[in-house]
Structures are given as structure tokens and as C-alpha cells.
Scaffold this active site. Sequence first.
Site, PDB file in Angstrom:
ATOM      1  N   LYS A   1     -19.699  -8.834 -16.224  1.00  0.00           N
ATOM      2  CA  LYS A   1     -18.553  -9.314 -15.442  1.00  0.00           C
ATOM      3  C   LYS A   1     -17.622 -10.297 -16.146  1.00  0.00           C
ATOM      4  CE  LYS A   1     -19.283  -7.011 -11.851  1.00  0.00           C
ATOM      5  NZ  LYS A   1     -18.523  -5.797 -11.884  1.00  0.00           N
TER       6      LYS A   1
ATOM      7  N   HIS B   1     -17.715   6.192 -17.512  1.00  0.00           N
ATOM      8  CA  HIS B   1     -19.089   6.327 -17.021  1.00  0.00           C
ATOM      9  C   HIS B   1     -19.081   6.369 -15.500  1.00  0.00           C
ATOM     10  CE1 HIS B   1     -21.736   4.986 -20.656  1.00  0.00           C
ATOM     11  NE2 HIS B   1     -20.913   5.963 -20.942  1.00  0.00           N
TER      12      HIS B   1
ATOM     13  N   TYR C   1     -20.734  -3.498  -8.972  1.00  0.00           N
ATOM     14  CA  TYR C   1     -20.631  -3.187 -10.399  1.00  0.00           C
ATOM     15  C   TYR C   1     -19.201  -2.766 -10.748  1.00  0.00           C
ATOM     16  CZ  TYR C   1     -22.487  -1.939 -14.994  1.00  0.00           C
ATOM     17  OH  TYR C   1     -22.748  -1.886 -16.350  1.00  0.00           O
TER      18      TYR C   1
ATOM     19  N   TYR D   1     -30.426  -0.333 -17.514  1.00  0.00           N
ATOM     20  CA  TYR D   1     -30.891  -1.706 -17.323  1.00  0.00           C
ATOM     21  C   TYR D   1     -32.387  -1.620 -17.033  1.00  0.00           C
ATOM     22  CZ  TYR D   1     -26.016  -3.280 -16.818  1.00  0.00           C
ATOM     23  OH  TYR D   1     -24.694  -3.576 -17.039  1.00  0.00           O
TER      24      TYR D   1
ATOM     25  N   PRO E   1     -24.594 -12.288 -18.518  1.00  0.00           N
ATOM     26  CA  PRO E   1     -23.957 -10.989 -18.819  1.00  0.00           C
ATOM     27  C   PRO E   1     -24.559  -9.777 -18.101  1.00  0.00           C
ATOM     28  CG  PRO E   1     -25.268 -11.751 -20.678  1.00  0.00           C
ATOM     29  CD  PRO E   1     -25.299 -12.852 -19.682  1.00  0.00           C
TER      30      PRO E   1
HETATM   31  P1  RFL Z   1     -13.498 -16.608 -25.133  1.00  0.00           P
HETATM   32  O1  RFL Z   1     -13.669 -15.185 -25.539  1.00  0.00           O
HETATM   33  O2  RFL Z   1     -14.641 -17.534 -25.306  1.00  0.00           O
HETATM   34  O3  RFL Z   1     -12.246 -17.171 -25.959  1.00  0.00           O
HETATM   35  C1  RFL Z   1     -11.928 -18.547 -25.999  1.00  0.00           C
HETATM   36  C2  RFL Z   1     -11.086 -18.806 -27.241  1.00  0.00           C
HETATM   37  O4  RFL Z   1     -10.705 -20.184 -27.292  1.00  0.00           O
HETATM   38  C3  RFL Z   1     -10.884 -20.682 -28.611  1.00  0.00           C
HETATM   39  N1  RFL Z   1     -11.084 -22.141 -28.522  1.00  0.00           N
HETATM   40  C4  RFL Z   1     -10.148 -23.034 -28.884  1.00  0.00           C
HETATM   41  N2  RFL Z   1      -8.912 -22.891 -29.364  1.00  0.00           N
HETATM   42  C5  RFL Z   1      -8.220 -24.014 -29.645  1.00  0.00           C
HETATM   43  N3  RFL Z   1      -8.723 -25.274 -29.475  1.00  0.00           N
HETATM   44  C6  RFL Z   1      -9.964 -25.464 -28.980  1.00  0.00           C
HETATM   45  N4  RFL Z   1     -10.451 -26.692 -28.818  1.00  0.00           N
HETATM   46  C7  RFL Z   1     -10.726 -24.317 -28.656  1.00  0.00           C
HETATM   47  N5  RFL Z   1     -11.983 -24.144 -28.166  1.00  0.00           N
HETATM   48  C8  RFL Z   1     -12.169 -22.818 -28.091  1.00  0.00           C
HETATM   49  C9  RFL Z   1     -12.090 -19.910 -29.139  1.00  0.00           C
HETATM   50  O5  RFL Z   1     -12.100 -19.880 -30.562  1.00  0.00           O
HETATM   51  C10 RFL Z   1     -11.861 -18.527 -28.530  1.00  0.00           C
HETATM   52  O6  RFL Z   1     -11.105 -17.684 -29.380  1.00  0.00           O
HETATM   53  O7  RFL Z   1     -13.006 -16.748 -23.613  1.00  0.00           O
HETATM   54  P2  RFL Z   1     -12.063 -15.755 -22.738  1.00  0.00           P
HETATM   55  O8  RFL Z   1     -10.836 -15.402 -23.516  1.00  0.00           O
HETATM   56  O9  RFL Z   1     -11.952 -16.379 -21.412  1.00  0.00           O
HETATM   57  O10 RFL Z   1     -12.890 -14.376 -22.637  1.00  0.00           O
HETATM   58  C11 RFL Z   1     -14.113 -14.324 -21.926  1.00  0.00           C
HETATM   59  C12 RFL Z   1     -15.035 -13.227 -22.508  1.00  0.00           C
HETATM   60  O11 RFL Z   1     -15.111 -13.411 -23.911  1.00  0.00           O
HETATM   61  C13 RFL Z   1     -16.442 -13.277 -21.899  1.00  0.00           C
HETATM   62  O12 RFL Z   1     -16.366 -13.544 -20.518  1.00  0.00           O
HETATM   63  C14 RFL Z   1     -17.215 -11.947 -22.087  1.00  0.00           C
HETATM   64  O13 RFL Z   1     -17.457 -11.699 -23.429  1.00  0.00           O
HETATM   65  C15 RFL Z   1     -18.534 -11.962 -21.310  1.00  0.00           C
HETATM   66  N6  RFL Z   1     -19.357 -10.751 -21.526  1.00  0.00           N
HETATM   67  C16 RFL Z   1     -19.090  -9.579 -20.857  1.00  0.00           C
HETATM   68  N7  RFL Z   1     -18.052  -9.508 -20.003  1.00  0.00           N
HETATM   69  C17 RFL Z   1     -17.750  -8.327 -19.377  1.00  0.00           C
HETATM   70  O14 RFL Z   1     -16.799  -8.300 -18.583  1.00  0.00           O
HETATM   71  N8  RFL Z   1     -18.463  -7.165 -19.600  1.00  0.00           N
HETATM   72  C18 RFL Z   1     -19.527  -7.144 -20.463  1.00  0.00           C
HETATM   73  O15 RFL Z   1     -20.101  -6.076 -20.691  1.00  0.00           O
HETATM   74  C19 RFL Z   1     -19.903  -8.396 -21.107  1.00  0.00           C
HETATM   75  N9  RFL Z   1     -20.914  -8.442 -21.966  1.00  0.00           N
HETATM   76  C20 RFL Z   1     -20.455 -10.797 -22.405  1.00  0.00           C
HETATM   77  C21 RFL Z   1     -21.226  -9.612 -22.600  1.00  0.00           C
HETATM   78  C22 RFL Z   1     -20.804 -11.977 -23.080  1.00  0.00           C
HETATM   79  C23 RFL Z   1     -21.903 -11.982 -23.913  1.00  0.00           C
HETATM   80  N10 RFL Z   1     -22.257 -13.209 -24.528  1.00  0.00           N
HETATM   81  C24 RFL Z   1     -21.961 -13.444 -25.897  1.00  0.00           C
HETATM   82  C25 RFL Z   1     -22.659 -14.287 -23.691  1.00  0.00           C
HETATM   83  C26 RFL Z   1     -22.319  -9.608 -23.466  1.00  0.00           C
HETATM   84  C27 RFL Z   1     -22.677 -10.809 -24.098  1.00  0.00           C
HETATM   85  C28 RFL Z   1     -23.893 -10.797 -24.992  1.00  0.00           C
HETATM   86  C1  PHB Z   2     -22.564  -4.413 -23.674  1.00  0.00           C
HETATM   87  O1  PHB Z   2     -22.389  -3.204 -23.930  1.00  0.00           O
HETATM   88  O2  PHB Z   2     -22.417  -5.289 -24.535  1.00  0.00           O
HETATM   89  C2  PHB Z   2     -22.963  -4.817 -22.312  1.00  0.00           C
HETATM   90  C3  PHB Z   2     -23.040  -3.836 -21.311  1.00  0.00           C
HETATM   91  C4  PHB Z   2     -23.436  -4.211 -20.035  1.00  0.00           C
HETATM   92  C5  PHB Z   2     -23.760  -5.522 -19.767  1.00  0.00           C
HETATM   93  C6  PHB Z   2     -23.664  -6.495 -20.759  1.00  0.00           C
HETATM   94  C7  PHB Z   2     -23.273  -6.140 -22.040  1.00  0.00           C
HETATM   95  O3  PHB Z   2     -24.171  -5.849 -18.514  1.00  0.00           O
END
Ligand code: RFL
Ligand code: PHB
Length: 386
Positions: free
Chosen positions: A294, A72, A382, A198, A290
Site C-alpha cells: 500500500k 493481475h 487490496y 502470500y 509492506p
Molecule cells: P520515499 O520513496 O522514501 O522518497 C523520499 C525522498 O526524499 C529524500 N529525502 C530528502 N531530500 C532532501 N532533504 C532531506 N532532508 C531528505 N530526506 C529524505 C530521499 O532521498 C527520497 O528520495 O518516499 P515517497 O516518495 O513518499 O514514496 C513512498 C514509497 O517509496 C513507499 O511507500 C513504498 O516503497 C512502500 N512499498 C510498497 N508500496 C506499494 O504501494 N506497493 C508495494 O508493493 C510496496 N512494496 C514497499 C514495498 C516498501 C518496502 N520497503 C523498503 C519498506 C516493499 C518494500 C520492501
Molecule cells: C513487491 O513486489 O515488491 C511487493 C509485492 C507485494 C507486497 C509487497 C512488495 O505486498
Amino acid sequence: MDTKVLIIGGGPSGLLLSLLLTKNDIDNIILEKNTALHVANRIRAGILEPGTVKILKKAGIGKRLSKEGITHSGFNISFNDQIYHINMKKLANDTVTVYGQTEVTKDLMDKLAKINSKIFYKANNIKILNITKPKIEFTHNSKKIKINSQFIVGCDGYHGITKNFIPKNIKKIYEKEYSFAWLGLLSDTKPISSELIYINNTNGFGLCSMRSKTRSRYYIQCSNKEKIKDWSDDRFWENLYKTLPSDIKNTLQTGPSIEKSIAQLRSYVIEPMNYKNIFLAGDAAHIVPPTGAKGLNLALSDVNCLSSAFKSYFHKKSEEELKNYSKKCLSRVWKTQNFSSWFTNTLHNFPDEDNFTKEMKKNMLLDLINSNTQKLHLANKYLGKY
Ligand code: RFL
Ligand code: PHB
């Protein structure tokens, strides 16, 4: 059992760290409390910064990403019922890639399975018994297992346990919970727009995103008291429709949801990101709302930095990078917090927000759209270029 680096948490951070360490002959073990299926199917991030794409390619998992990731060159911001385009390619000469976190996780799991990495899924009751000479105990298939390691890395997300082992008098926690949440829906329908939109509207925030040319991901702002069971697909689509700008709302394609979830919005930082032989990476150390896409990017940037520090330590006997790890990562973390918080505040409607603040926000956005300097600044943030 003995290992060099014990990783708690097998989400994207833990998996990538394990891969980078294994590639550099640094023995490691992951302990993950959930099943592989649970971790692989969590619908979360969708947007990868160019720096993240580089890290993943360098780690040897870029093949499917190059083939299936969608480039994109810009994104849209909508307010006052108008749509404005931010052309990142033109402004800052770079692009982001649409590639879901589920796909990144799958690629990492497949690669790790091929190289026989050591992961214990369903590892329960993890207890850190010693942090100076790391020793850990956990239960797996009803058996108690003990592991001695040189380092422990907490990649266990916001609800993890590792950070609890940094003493209260050492750690500083910065936290803010928002009074609203995101309700997300994934569907096999054609995305409404070829690039993300957005939206700030009188109904609140909305986001039109995607996973492919035929799979859409939409979000709408909701109260943080909402329960997912109260949201039928029809109710979601009706509310999204109301949030969309007039010019495009009638082109919205609806369909049954594949997944629907509510995400609480939060900003969180723990300082420092290490204590003695314990290190934190990813969501275990910081959460961003989110809106700026990031979280995953920041998490993988930490891991890239930490794996390089371990390489220096184990192969060159240099502690320098490990010592600087927290400081180096926190500098990026705070810049990212700053951007994510600004983007969140500007695009959402806060409960009890007065009409003066609402008007100021619209004027701030109008200023931005009319200024190439501000648009370049936004494009760079971004893209993750600070
Ligand atoms: P995670 O993915 O939370 O993984 C942590 C893992 O640790 C396990 N765990 C344990 N294991 C053993 N013993 C314990 N006591 C434990 N406690 C926990 C869990 O089961 C899990 O498997 O952290 P990690 O690996 O640091 O990854 C981070 C990302 O998942 C997170 O930052 C992103 O998903 C955030 N996010 C986005 N990030 C982006 O860069 N671009 C995006 O477009 C974006 N969109 C989003 C998002 C997060 C969202 N939510 C759900 C808040 C969109 C949404 C809606
Ligand atoms: C997504 O596609 O899940 C998404 C995209 C952009 C954002 C957050 C989530 O800022």
C-alpha cells in the site's frame, strides 16, 4: 530564487507532485538530497492499485505502464501448506498492475526532464528558516542557495526533516515497530507463480512476487537484528525453499541476486498532515508495513489530492481543498493502516507467539477462504476500494 511550491524530497511523491503542478502552470522546485541514480535504483514497491494506474495515466506517464505493466486479476494466500486463490476480478471486477517503483520513478524522471522541471539533486543541509512566509536555505555544489516560496511540501520520506517543523504541541505521532523484518531478493529467474503468493508457514512469512515474466522478487520474514552481509544468496534460497508450500517448492528457479535488502516493518502516522504553509505527503506522513502493498499507492493518492488543492488555490483562489487536505488524506490513511496491520498480523509469526494464537490465525484464514463475503472484503481492500 522564488517559487510557488517548494518540494523537499524527489522520490515518487515529490516527482509526481512536481509533474502535476507543472502541468497546471504552478511553478515549483524539488530539492533532493541524493543523486538521481540513487533514487531511481531503489528497489521497493511492485504493485499498483487501479486508482494509482489511473492517476499515473492522467499525469501523462501511462504509455510504458500500459505496455509493460502486468495485469493481475488475483493473488494467492498459502497456509497449512495449501494455496488458495483470491480472484479479485471475479469478486470485485477489478485488477492490480505489477509495475515496479523503479519504473514509475524512471517514467516520472524522464517526463520531468522533457518539460524542464527544476530539480536540485544532492541538495544538502536543507534548513527551513521561516514557515509562515516560507524561506529555505540549502547547499548545492558547495554554494549556499536561498529560496522563498508560498508553500513547502515535505515528500522526504520517513527519515525526512520537514515534519520536524510541525511544533510538538500541534502534531500527534502514532508509531509501532514490528519485531521482525523482510529480507528481499531480486533475481533474473522465472517467477514461481503467475500471480503473487502470500505465505504463512511454520517458518514464518514468505512472499513470491515479480517484476516481469523473467524477473522475480521474493521476500522472507527474518529477525530485525539480521545483517544483510550474513545472507548469502544460497542461504536466502534455502530459507525461501523451506517456506514454500510443498506442491510448488520443487519448481523454484534460483539464480544470482541482482539486489538483496532488509526492510524494517513499521506502522506510523503523523497528524495533522499540514501546519501553516507546510504540507506532508507520502512516507513523510505515514508508513505502512509492506504486506498489503500500500505505501506507494497511498503516497500517490496524497499527491493527487494535494495537487488538486493547489490547483484550486492558485487558479480559483479557493483555500477549501487545502484546508481539507489533511482530514481527507488521513481518512484513507487510517483505513489503509487498518488493512495493512491486519494482513501483517495474520500472515507473520511473531516471536513468543503462543500456539493458541497461531491456531486462531489459521482458523481466521480458513474462515476467510470459505466465505465469499470476506473474500470480497479482502479483494476490495487490496484493490484500494474502501
Ligand atoms: P520515499 O520513496 O522514501 O522518497 C523520499 C525522498 O526524499 C529524500 N529525502 C530528502 N531530500 C532532501 N532533504 C532531506 N532532508 C531528505 N530526506 C529524505 C530521499 O532521498 C527520497 O528520495 O518516499 P515517497 O516518495 O513518499 O514514496 C513512498 C514509497 O517509496 C513507499 O511507500 C513504498 O516503497 C512502500 N512499498 C510498497 N508500496 C506499494 O504501494 N506497493 C508495494 O508493493 C510496496 N512494496 C514497499 C514495498 C516498501 C518496502 N520497503 C523498503 C519498506 C516493499 C518494500 C520492501
Ligand atoms: C513487491 O513486489 O515488491 C511487493 C509485492 C507485494 C507486497 C509487497 C512488495 O505486498
